[in-house]
Design a protein around this motif. Sequence first.
Motif, PDB file in Angstrom:
ATOM      1  N   LEU A 276     -13.613  -2.089   4.397  1.00 46.21           N
ATOM      2  CA  LEU A 276     -12.630  -2.526   5.090  1.00 46.21           C
ATOM      3  C   LEU A 276     -11.336  -1.732   5.339  1.00 46.21           C
ATOM      4  N   ILE A 277     -10.790  -1.249   4.172  1.00 49.01           N
ATOM      5  CA  ILE A 277      -9.573  -0.382   3.951  1.00 49.01           C
ATOM      6  C   ILE A 277      -9.840   0.960   4.270  1.00 49.01           C
ATOM      7  N   GLY A 278     -11.014   1.519   3.980  1.00 50.04           N
ATOM      8  CA  GLY A 278     -11.146   3.169   4.363  1.00 50.04           C
ATOM      9  C   GLY A 278     -10.559   3.655   3.084  1.00 50.04           C
ATOM     10  N   THR A 279     -10.824   5.008   2.921  1.00 56.36           N
ATOM     11  CA  THR A 279     -10.327   5.994   1.808  1.00 56.36           C
ATOM     12  C   THR A 279      -9.475   6.778   2.021  1.00 56.36           C
ATOM     13  N   GLY A 280      -8.916   7.513   1.373  1.00 54.70           N
ATOM     14  CA  GLY A 280      -7.825   8.490   1.446  1.00 54.70           C
ATOM     15  C   GLY A 280      -7.491   9.199   0.250  1.00 54.70           C
ATOM     16  N   PRO A 281      -6.538  10.053   0.408  1.00 57.79           N
ATOM     17  CA  PRO A 281      -6.186  10.948  -0.894  1.00 57.79           C
ATOM     18  C   PRO A 281      -5.742   9.824  -2.134  1.00 57.79           C
ATOM     19  N   ALA A 282      -4.933   8.750  -1.846  1.00 57.51           N
ATOM     20  CA  ALA A 282      -4.756   7.808  -2.868  1.00 57.51           C
ATOM     21  C   ALA A 282      -5.906   6.951  -2.996  1.00 57.51           C
ATOM     22  N   ALA A 283      -5.916   6.613  -4.375  1.00 58.05           N
ATOM     23  CA  ALA A 283      -6.986   5.397  -4.555  1.00 58.05           C
ATOM     24  C   ALA A 283      -6.782   4.110  -3.924  1.00 58.05           C
ATOM     25  N   VAL A 284      -7.714   3.518  -3.480  1.00 54.51           N
ATOM     26  CA  VAL A 284      -7.709   2.073  -2.964  1.00 54.51           C
ATOM     27  C   VAL A 284      -8.132   1.248  -3.997  1.00 54.51           C
ATOM     28  N   PHE A 285      -7.195  -0.037  -4.305  1.00 59.25           N
ATOM     29  CA  PHE A 285      -7.258  -1.113  -5.211  1.00 59.25           C
ATOM     30  C   PHE A 285      -7.638  -2.015  -4.314  1.00 59.25           C
ATOM     31  N   ALA A 286      -8.959  -2.538  -4.790  1.00 59.18           N
ATOM     32  CA  ALA A 286      -9.463  -3.993  -4.142  1.00 59.18           C
ATOM     33  C   ALA A 286      -8.529  -5.080  -4.369  1.00 59.18           C
ATOM     34  N   ASP A 287      -7.988  -5.177  -5.686  1.00 59.97           N
ATOM     35  CA  ASP A 287      -6.997  -6.334  -5.898  1.00 59.97           C
ATOM     36  C   ASP A 287      -6.014  -6.425  -5.130  1.00 59.97           C
ATOM     37  N   ASP A 288      -5.548  -5.355  -4.312  1.00 59.48           N
ATOM     38  CA  ASP A 288      -4.613  -5.381  -3.272  1.00 59.48           C
ATOM     39  C   ASP A 288      -5.140  -5.994  -2.143  1.00 59.48           C
ATOM     40  N   HIS A 289      -6.266  -6.137  -1.793  1.00 61.64           N
ATOM     41  CA  HIS A 289      -6.696  -6.408  -0.429  1.00 61.64           C
ATOM     42  C   HIS A 289      -7.698  -7.854  -0.768  1.00 61.64           C
ATOM     43  N   LEU A 290      -7.429  -8.691  -1.579  1.00 62.21           N
ATOM     44  CA  LEU A 290      -8.436  -9.788  -2.083  1.00 62.21           C
ATOM     45  C   LEU A 290      -8.198 -10.913  -0.789  1.00 62.21           C
ATOM     46  N   THR A 291      -6.883 -11.034  -0.515  1.00 65.46           N
ATOM     47  CA  THR A 291      -6.861 -11.878   0.597  1.00 65.46           C
ATOM     48  C   THR A 291      -7.441 -11.412   1.720  1.00 65.46           C
ATOM     49  N   ALA A 292      -7.416 -10.150   2.149  1.00 69.33           N
ATOM     50  CA  ALA A 292      -8.317  -9.823   3.634  1.00 69.33           C
ATOM     51  C   ALA A 292      -9.473 -10.141   3.277  1.00 69.33           C
ATOM     52  N   LEU A 293     -10.242  -9.881   2.058  1.00 65.44           N
ATOM     53  CA  LEU A 293     -11.652 -10.009   1.913  1.00 65.44           C
ATOM     54  C   LEU A 293     -12.002 -11.367   1.624  1.00 65.44           C
ATOM     55  N   VAL A 294     -11.084 -12.037   1.276  1.00 64.97           N
ATOM     56  CA  VAL A 294     -11.802 -13.583   1.413  1.00 64.97           C
ATOM     57  C   VAL A 294     -11.643 -14.143   2.988  1.00 64.97           C
ATOM     58  N   LEU A 295     -10.754 -13.698   3.594  1.00 57.86           N
ATOM     59  CA  LEU A 295     -10.543 -14.349   5.050  1.00 57.86           C
ATOM     60  C   LEU A 295     -11.900 -13.578   5.700  1.00 57.86           C
ATOM     61  N   ARG A 296     -12.247 -12.557   5.456  1.00 58.04           N
ATOM     62  CA  ARG A 296     -13.594 -11.726   6.139  1.00 58.04           C
ATOM     63  C   ARG A 296     -14.841 -12.197   5.423  1.00 58.04           C
ATOM     64  N   GLY A 297     -14.821 -13.355   4.367  1.00 55.71           N
ATOM     65  CA  GLY A 297     -16.034 -13.734   3.746  1.00 55.71           C
ATOM     66  C   GLY A 297     -16.815 -12.886   2.968  1.00 55.71           C
ATOM     67  N   ALA A 298     -15.982 -11.916   2.325  1.00 57.07           N
ATOM     68  CA  ALA A 298     -16.733 -10.956   1.354  1.00 57.07           C
ATOM     69  C   ALA A 298     -17.369 -11.758   0.201  1.00 57.07           C
ATOM     70  N   PRO A 299     -18.451 -11.840  -0.028  1.00 56.67           N
ATOM     71  CA  PRO A 299     -19.060 -12.385  -1.330  1.00 56.67           C
ATOM     72  C   PRO A 299     -18.209 -12.095  -2.618  1.00 56.67           C
ATOM     73  N   GLY A 300     -17.778 -13.066  -3.461  1.00 56.53           N
ATOM     74  CA  GLY A 300     -17.344 -12.625  -4.550  1.00 56.53           C
ATOM     75  C   GLY A 300     -15.809 -12.573  -4.577  1.00 56.53           C
ATOM     76  N   ALA A 301     -15.250 -12.467  -3.346  1.00 57.98           N
ATOM     77  CA  ALA A 301     -13.892 -12.253  -3.291  1.00 57.98           C
ATOM     78  C   ALA A 301     -13.053 -13.491  -3.434  1.00 57.98           C
ATOM     79  N   LEU A 302     -13.468 -14.614  -2.983  1.00 63.14           N
ATOM     80  CA  LEU A 302     -12.703 -16.028  -3.531  1.00 63.14           C
ATOM     81  C   LEU A 302     -12.650 -16.205  -4.913  1.00 63.14           C
TER      82      LEU A 302
END
Length: 386
Positions: free
Chosen positions: A275-301
């Motif tokens: 969803l977020i992609g990657t880059g030089p800085a580490a991506v933290f899933a905790d920062d994007h839980l709301t977006a993951l929930v709204l997209r129906g990602a299993p386990g996000a809710l």
Amino acid sequence: MDATPWHRLPADLAPAMRPRLPSAARTIADAVAATTPAFADAAGTHVDRDVRAPVQVALERFADLAGTDEPALPPRIREVFVALGAAEARENRGPELLLGALRTASRLMLRLASEALAGLRPVTVDELIDLTDAVSAYVDELAAACTDGLTRQLREQAGEGERRRRQVADLLLRGGGQAATVREAAAAIGWPALDTLVPVLFPLEHARDVRFRFGGDGLVAERATDAVLLIRTGPRAERAILTEALTGRDAVVGPACDWAVLPEAVALTERAGALIGTGPAAVFADDHLTALVLRGAPGALATLATRRLAPLAGLTPARRAQLLRTLESWLRHWGSRTAVAAELFVHPQTVSYRLGRLRDAFGDDLDDPVVRFELQLVLAGKEILL
């Protein structure tokens, strides 16, 4: 340099040395124990096996070499000293103890040989020089054999340790294992407690460096297209440490989770990366839980619920459900206590009391619009209220 300097030793050296060998072996072994206390303490009741027996073998072989051009250590004798080095590695001792013991033995071997020869006749300067060269070269061969054994054992132990670490990583990533089996395997790699883990996904080419960087605190499993780091929660799993360690590695850091649900957390981490992609800085899933929930990602809710409802985790199920129903109604009615009381069929003072308890638990988060929205998402899942 002469590969077999003992061929220059006089023929009468061996018969002069042999009567002195038993007492010399005891003397040298005692001197080794005295000058290397850590070695002696580690040997304990096994001094005869661990010190005197190899010294006896070394002295007898040196006597046999005098006047010959044979190699220093034939296989059966070399194996004695290879085994000695391996035993040191198994006892978690480094080469410095063995090398110190060999230096002591070298000095005493030279004294033994020179005194034995001097007991027969006058010894020339050239003979002393030849004797010194021969003893030095011979002890170098002993040291090489010991070091070889130590290195082999360390390599074997490292391989076995890595095999066990891979086994634990596989058990955790596969999921569904018996708790006793998983915990026993974890204890075998020095993880006596196995509760909360943080998964991190990153490209395969960084696996070796990440494995080295996190050492015993993390497990690295290499998969077909990427690698997974499993790190125990603690100082090494703090956000600042992970951010620094993973910079430039296209890493995605998943949510902290109980080891039993790790496969779900890894899947969620994969979705976050997609969803977020990657880059030089580490991506933290905790920062994007709301977006993951709204997209129906299993386990996000469930992950978001665990984080947002943590302040109520210590309550009884009945008390927790009561406060959650009140919180859900309060959020939906924009803080109207009258509307909440009417919906829940309770007195407005009861609503005020419950809201006071919620304020105690959540603090200023209840005034944060982002947190309030996340709470509404979580509370929309009716299973949370059970």
